[in-house]
Design a protein around this motif. Sequence first.
Motif, short mmCIF file in Angstrom:
data_model
loop_
_atom_site.label_atom_id
_atom_site.label_comp_id
_atom_site.label_asym_id
_atom_site.label_seq_id
_atom_site.Cartn_x
_atom_site.Cartn_y
_atom_site.Cartn_z
N ASP A 96 -0.86 -37.12 -31.42
CA ASP A 96 -0.58 -38.41 -30.81
C ASP A 96 -1.92 -39.11 -30.60
OD1 ASP A 96 2.08 -37.63 -30.71
OD2 ASP A 96 1.98 -37.02 -28.61
N LEU A 115 -0.24 -45.62 -26.07
CA LEU A 115 0.04 -44.74 -27.20
C LEU A 115 0.26 -45.61 -28.44
CD1 LEU A 115 0.63 -41.76 -28.06
CD2 LEU A 115 3.03 -42.28 -27.65
N ARG A 131 2.46 -41.67 -32.82
CA ARG A 131 3.03 -40.39 -32.38
C ARG A 131 3.31 -39.52 -33.60
NH1 ARG A 131 5.60 -39.18 -27.64
NH2 ARG A 131 5.72 -41.37 -27.07
N SER A 135 0.54 -33.19 -30.66
CA SER A 135 1.90 -33.62 -30.31
C SER A 135 2.63 -32.48 -29.63
CB SER A 135 2.67 -34.05 -31.56
OG SER A 135 2.03 -35.13 -32.18
#
Length: 152
Positions: free
Chosen positions: A54, A113, A116, A151
């Motif tokens: 991520d 973010l 991802r 992740s």
Amino acid sequence: MLLVAIAIVVVCLGGCSPEHTSYSDFRDLPDHGWATGAPIYFTPQCGDSTGTYDVTLAVRNTDMYKYDKLILTVDIIDTCGKVMRNRVEYTITDRYGNFQGSGFGVYYQSSALIARRVRPWQMKRIVAWPGMKGCPVIAGLSNIGIIVTPSK
């Protein structure tokens, strides 16, 4: 003796686990302001080339930042040259002018973010630049950086 050898192997393999791998890189921005035509480049490093990660983009501002929002354009470029473009919007102050984000004193950090579950080859380079219309130079920003974590 065999148990000691097994214990050493388990500890070594545990050290190779992607959960222990993260990467961050922050760049200082000019005191006079960040010009729209001056992109910032990052080359992420990943400990495990088979894992997924991520990617977070963080900005640090001072109390001299004069807008309530910050808009950035971010390109994530893979090894084949394919570009994944993101428009990232940060809320810097609330409607009453109180600075948001974490920090202390006159410095605040806001994070978003931006990708991802990407593989290392999908993020060979990350490029960020201001996306604020009508603002050729944005003052009051001190740093910009990326944070790459495995992740979950």
